[in-house]
Structures are given as structure tokens and as C-alpha cells.
Design an enzyme around this catalytic site. Structure first.
Site, PDB file in Angstrom:
ATOM      1  CB  CYS A  26     -34.775  22.623  89.980  1.00 17.52           C
ATOM      2  SG  CYS A  26     -36.198  23.656  89.693  1.00 17.52           S
ATOM      3  CB  CYS A  29     -37.836  22.033  91.897  1.00 18.78           C
ATOM      4  SG  CYS A  29     -37.724  21.960  90.104  1.00 18.78           S
TER       5      CYS A  29
END
Length: 102
Positions: A26, A29
Site C-alpha cells: 500500500c 501506508c
């Protein structure tokens, strides 16, 4: 020292717990990682921060209905008191923590 369960970690009395649900694949993230570290050091001794990889901890992600990553949930004595998904500026995360500590 035995590894504590996720439930034991978020139910711990005393300081609030910020859980960062993330995934290695991600992008947002990865962008949030230094912000989470900054907030963790800013509230060192007042806040516990736990990073949960949703790919290796699917039960915890399912338990809190994490649909997307990153998702941040603040717990105080096991109760969810704040939640937000997606990347955010450091001040937004910091303000959420500040409110829980107030």
C-alpha cells in the site's frame, strides 16, 4: 516474554492505543509510516502505537471491519474512540490523539 494477543494490547489500562492497519503493498501506508512514527515519538510515554499488517493479521482486520488501508483506530481501555481511513497530514493524526489524551 509471551506475545500478547491483539485484544490484550488494546485493552491495556492506562495509555490509549493507536492501531495502524497497513499493508506492505500500500503506497499511502508507506507515506503514513514516518507520520505515525512522528506522532508516536511526540506522545512517547502517553500513547502506545501498534502496526498491524492486514495480510498477516486478517482476523484483527476483519474484527474491526477494516475495508481499506491505511486505517487508524484509537482505543482507550479497549473502546474505539476514533477511527479514520486513508492518508492524512500529521496534524490531523496528532489532534485525534490529543483529544483522546485530554
Amino acid at each position: 516474554m509471551p506475545k500478547k494477543s491483539f485484544q490484550e494490547l488494546i485493552n491495556s489500562p492506562g495509555m490509549p492505543v493507536l492501531v495502524d492497519f497497513y499493508a506492505d503493498w500500500c503506497g499511502p501506508c508507506k507515506a503514513m509510516s514516518p507520520i505515525v512514527e512522528q506522532v508516536a515519538s511526540q506522545y512517547n510515554g502517553k500513547l502506545k502505537v501498534i502496526k498491524v499488517n492486514i495480510d498477516s493479521n486478517q482476523a484483527a482486520a476483519a474484527q474491526f471491519k477494516v475495508q481499506g488501508v491505511p486505517t487508524f483506530i484509537l482505543f482507550r481501555q479497549g473502546q474505539q474512540v476514533w477511527r479514520q481511513s486513508g492518508a492524512m497530514p500529521a496534524n490531523v493524526l496528532s489532534q485525534a490523539v490529543q483529544k483522546v489524551l485530554a
